[in-house]
Design an enzyme around this catalytic site. Structure first.
Site, PDB file in Angstrom:
ATOM      1  N   GLY A  79      23.437   0.572  34.842  1.00 14.29           N
ATOM      2  CA  GLY A  79      23.571  -0.675  35.592  1.00 14.29           C
ATOM      3  C   GLY A  79      22.214  -1.297  35.889  1.00 14.29           C
TER       4      GLY A  79
ATOM      5  CE  LYS B 283       6.382  13.398  35.146  1.00 14.69           C
ATOM      6  NZ  LYS B 283       7.042  12.464  36.078  1.00 14.69           N
TER       7      LYS B 283
ATOM      8  CE  LYS C 296      -7.278   1.166   3.140  1.00 15.92           C
ATOM      9  NZ  LYS C 296      -6.077   1.587   3.916  1.00 15.92           N
TER      10      LYS C 296
ATOM     11  CG  ASP D  36      14.071  -0.230  32.336  1.00 17.30           C
ATOM     12  OD1 ASP D  36      13.369  -1.190  31.986  1.00 17.30           O
ATOM     13  OD2 ASP D  36      13.860   0.433  33.368  1.00 17.30           O
ATOM     14  CB  SER D  37      20.142   1.583  30.554  1.00 19.31           C
ATOM     15  OG  SER D  37      20.631   1.079  31.780  1.00 19.31           O
TER      16      SER D  37
ATOM     17  CD  GLU E 245      -2.660   0.995   2.700  1.00 25.94           C
ATOM     18  OE1 GLU E 245      -2.284   0.219   3.609  1.00 25.94           O
ATOM     19  OE2 GLU E 245      -3.722   1.650   2.768  1.00 25.94           O
TER      20      GLU E 245
ATOM     21  CB  THR F 133      16.941   3.419  28.789  1.00 25.18           C
ATOM     22  OG1 THR F 133      16.939   4.215  29.970  1.00 25.18           O
ATOM     23  CG2 THR F 133      18.201   3.684  27.992  1.00 25.18           C
TER      24      THR F 133
ATOM     25  CB  CYS G 248      -4.657  -2.037   3.827  1.00 25.52           C
ATOM     26  SG  CYS G 248      -3.898  -2.437   5.438  1.00 25.52           S
TER      27      CYS G 248
ATOM     28  CD  GLU H  25      11.111   3.367  34.156  1.00 19.89           C
ATOM     29  OE1 GLU H  25      11.954   2.730  34.799  1.00 19.89           O
ATOM     30  OE2 GLU H  25      11.408   4.122  33.202  1.00 19.89           O
TER      31      GLU H  25
ATOM     32  CG  ASN I 255      12.543  15.241  38.924  1.00 25.21           C
ATOM     33  OD1 ASN I 255      12.554  14.045  38.631  1.00 25.21           O
ATOM     34  ND2 ASN I 255      11.437  15.896  39.212  1.00 25.21           N
TER      35      ASN I 255
ATOM     36  CE1 TYR J  99      -8.451   0.175  13.348  1.00 26.48           C
ATOM     37  CE2 TYR J  99     -10.219   0.764  11.829  1.00 26.48           C
ATOM     38  CZ  TYR J  99      -9.160  -0.057  12.186  1.00 26.48           C
ATOM     39  OH  TYR J  99      -8.806  -1.105  11.373  1.00 26.48           O
TER      40      TYR J  99
END
Lengths: 529, 529
Positions: free
Chosen positions: B279, B500, B107, B282-283, B41, B383, B143, B388, B359, B113
């Site tokens: 350490g 955020k 199409k 996630d990272s 497509e 990361t 599609c 979170e 922070n 949506y």
């Protein structure tokens, strides 16, 4: 027959609060002898509720709230905007009378362009719905229904003498006149009275400007509510009502910016804001508008000078706060920046200073403002303008940091116009004249001027309007008479800055096309045309 | 009759590059003896072009590009996805043969949506379009046309024996199977062969997973292209073709994340990335995936310890980089943070330390990473994970800073599963086991653990899935058996963090509902339900 148009400021998702706002206006209208009260589009939920509309629990709660509102419809008829589910979800005008919902008009035309996503949520209605109010057969419409000729013509054909319209019509400068002319044409073309009740208030990036209006069968204004504030407009169709004046472009911008900031602050539970004032014109205008919107004691001005800040800007930042009567802090940044340079000394060894060091200054300021925000609960208002944001002449997480970017949709040339206007209106230098007269500079290195990096703003802003807002191609811009080199340069900068804009805070939409939901551009994009 | 399905990785807006990609596959297919080649497509423009589609110059250029492609259709038939304007804009399958466009299918079903905005751009087609290829009458779809029964039934009713479908079908885990089952049902229900050519590649937040497939009249797989890579799938309808296996959930996630990162990096002109490694897990996972996607020499790991970093995490950050074979930098942040605290000593006098000081550490790290990005041109990969980001346990401009947030749509529980899987697959500790075993901590104050601030992740993630992705209300969550206190706490945190998320970088969509365009929630919002 006496109409009341309740131009109210709802809050998205605040079903209880919105119901109280509605019921208060019902009482007021009944006391004023009104036969009928109009409310804005989706007044029950606030507009636009966005994906809250996909939550079944929200739709059920909105239905309960509408029922409670209908119960209060005694000796008066209410036209209330609400979502309504019966097999599919509709955006409706509910007619409430005798304590219940008597009729439902389903919005027929669902806008899905610009800032609108209504086809994401709603199914279109197909029916022509009329309701008798006293001796007057009244045709029902919701917002977009009146922006094409069909629905009004259908209603007039079915015998409507008065067409009511419930709107939440997003503002841009001049929209008040466009809208009124459109509705006057419908009145004239169909020989009907028209009563438009529009929302008022700020919701994230959108402003609703009010300016509710009642027009006679010739399209002449019988009554008009003021812009940018709540009102209950009372109109006798045979005698008219109060007619608030329309105001000029600069006053519209001022009022919209102040309303947008005040509503963002208050609807999100903030009480005070903090603004980094550099001694430049963007932050000065931001601070001046914030003071008018919130009062000086709720606006904290913070100057964060560096070794590149001139005596002039540093003194002007302080004087601005004095003139505005706001609390003032001065937090020099040189030691913070030096700390970064030390931490980075090893990886940066042997490299010349470049944009990196400039951005470190802007980001040190951003972090300081956010620290004040965290410690004291102040909302950070970012001060960048639309010209900078267009070409990416702004530092992500630096001067772009904040919860709200007030001037996000104000071109630099309009920043100058508005600043002069704000002073004229005040009858004194709210914004020191030295700030207005100084050549724009980011002051991130010696003797830096914006014009070293950017085309002169009057030229740049014309290109920005054509490329960003009117979707003119490079070829068309050349044919429009723009200098090809200027176009190449501006277009490349604009396209490259999309990733920054994607992380920018929201700000007041003032123009026909703003950044954000109004202009959905891929970041990954090789087209430059 | 030999079909070729060209599962190609286009770039949005890259009309010239996409045309070259298409023509290369045309040559390849012709050499392989194919009678017909299918492309995805909107292959001409890349998908989704978003508001580029509103620019008349872009639509004209796309039409020129399609004409040039059609000229290459000699001794072979091409089915090419393109935008097409004739009075309105359509999303079409263009049939190219004998050097020209012979037929156009518009199409019919336009998704509006989830991540889709197709009704913003396109008008729906209404016609049933067939085209004879050799002796086979072929019905055309694009599609969404195949995601409801109508269009395929109309084509079969008109005599189609083969239905072709050009797709750019956005991926989430498991979508490959859902899609194939849906298409198999269409084949079976209509007794038709079905050939689906799907796009592959990453485009901002979206992944297209490929898995193009040809099904027989009973819905059995005749041939399947692999996932997450380009392919030219050759199929003889009477004999079948190669059948690539489907892979399990974890392998899908791994492949999608690596493809998404690689394409974001390369399509945006970056060559190297930088990752802050703490350490923590996630990272570590982010770095491991980046190394697989880009190779170790293009991934820079930076450890930025503070006085709250334990010996263990500090050593693990270094060991991770060693195990992965990446360049490594250590940039301690205590002096930078102390510089901020000195600058803020006066306004903060008499105040207790709180989230502000935490922070400041996260933001000092964000600024250092951005400085490395500015100086060396490395893309910062953030990361943070979906858990979170959902509850706002992340610092804006701090650990959220970056150009791409790789794990944005990966719940913390899946971060653990994926990390173990990555090690198993490697047959060694790519991610040190000590990192996987350690209790999650942000290390922004003494003895801090995520579980001091958050519900345990296995519980939290179940609530997040139900509330964020399935739109369950608080009442429904209680009825589902979730503990009411947990629900109250999680829902309040999720709603409050919308501001955020609005400033978060893009990241790979992996789940049926991701943040971003997939979940459009107002910031100003009093609903909590």
């Amino acid at each position: 027959m006496r109409l009341a148009l309740a131009q109210i400021n709802t809050v998205v998702g605040d079903l209880d609060g919105n119901r109280e706002r509605i019921l208060r206006r019902v009482d007021e209208a009944r006391e004023a002898g009104a036969d009928v009260v109009l409310f804005p589009e989706l007044a029950v939920t606030g507009y636009p509720p966005e994906d809250l509309l996909l939550r079944p629990g929200f739709i059920r709660a909105a239905a309960r709230s509408l029922s409670q509102i209908a119960e209060a419809a005694r000796d008066i008829v209410l036209f209330v905007g609400a979502p309504h589910f019966d097999g599919a979800l509709y955006n409706v005008c509910a007619v409430c009378a005798d304590g219940e919902v008597k009729a439902i008009h389903r919005k027929r035309l669902l806008p899905n362009y610009g800032v609108f996503d209504e086809q994401r949520y709603f199914a279109p209605g197909h029916d022509v719905v009329l309701y008798p109010v006293g001796e007057l057969l009244t045709g029902l419409t919701v917002c977009e229904d009146m922006w094409q000729p069909g629905p009004a013509a259908d209603l007039a054909g079915a015998g409507a003498e008065l067409i009511v319209n419930l709107s939440a019509s997003p503002f841009h400068v001049g929209k008040d006149r466009e809208r009124e002319e459109m509705f006057a044409a419908r009145a004239r073309d169909n020989g009907c009275f028209v009563a438009l009740c529009n929302a008022v208030g700020g919701q994230d990036e959108l402003i609703f400007d009010g300016h509710s209006v009642v027009l006679d069968r010739k399209g002449e204004v019988l009554a008009r509510a003021p812009g940018f504030e709540e009102a209950l407009l009372l109109v006798d169709l045979d005698r008219g009502g109060p007619v608030a004046p329309l105001v000029d472009d600069l006053e519209q911008m001022r009022l919209a910016l102040e309303l947008g900031l005040r509503d963002y602050v208050e609807k999100n539970g903030f009480s005070e804001v903090v603004i980094g004032v550099s001694g430049g014109i963007d932050s000065a205008l931001t601070a001046a508008l914030a003071v008018e919107a919130l009062g000086p004691e709720r606006v904290h001005c913070v100057s964060m000078p560096s070794r590149y800040s001139s005596e002039g800007t540093r003194a002007d930042a302080r004087r601005l706060a004095e003139d505005l009567g706001t609390p003032f802090l001065e937090l020099p940044i040189d030691e913070v920046v030096d700390g970064y340079l030390e931490a980075l000394a090893e990886p940066f060894a042997g490299r010349e200073p470049d944009l990196t060091e400039e951005n470190l200054q802007a980001r040190s300021r951003g972090v300081l403002l956010m620290a004040l925000s965290n410690k004291f609960g102040w909302l950070v208002v970012a001060t960048g303008n639309k010209s900078e944001l267009s070409v990416g002449y702004a530092t992500l997480y630096g001067d772009m940091a904040g919860g709200f970017a007030l001037l996000k949709d104000v071109f630099k040339t309009d920043v100058f116009r508005l600043s002069k206007y704000v002073n004229e209106r005040a009858g004194r230098e709210l914004i020191p004249q030295t700030i207005i007269d100084r050549a724009p500079s980011a002051e991130l290195r010696e003797d830096q001027l914006d014009e070293d990096s950017l085309p002169p703003y009057p030229e740049l802003d014309r290109v920005l309007e054509a490329y960003v807002e009117l979707d003119r191609s490079r070829e068309e811009l050349a044919a429009d008479g723009f200098e090809p080199e200027l176009v190449e340069r501006a277009v490349a900068m604009i396209d490259r800055a999309e990733y920054k804009r994607r992380q920018a805070p929201p700000g007041v939409k003032l123009r026909p096309k703003a950044f954000g939901r109004d202009r959905r551009t891929p970041i990954t994009n090789k087209w430059s045309g």
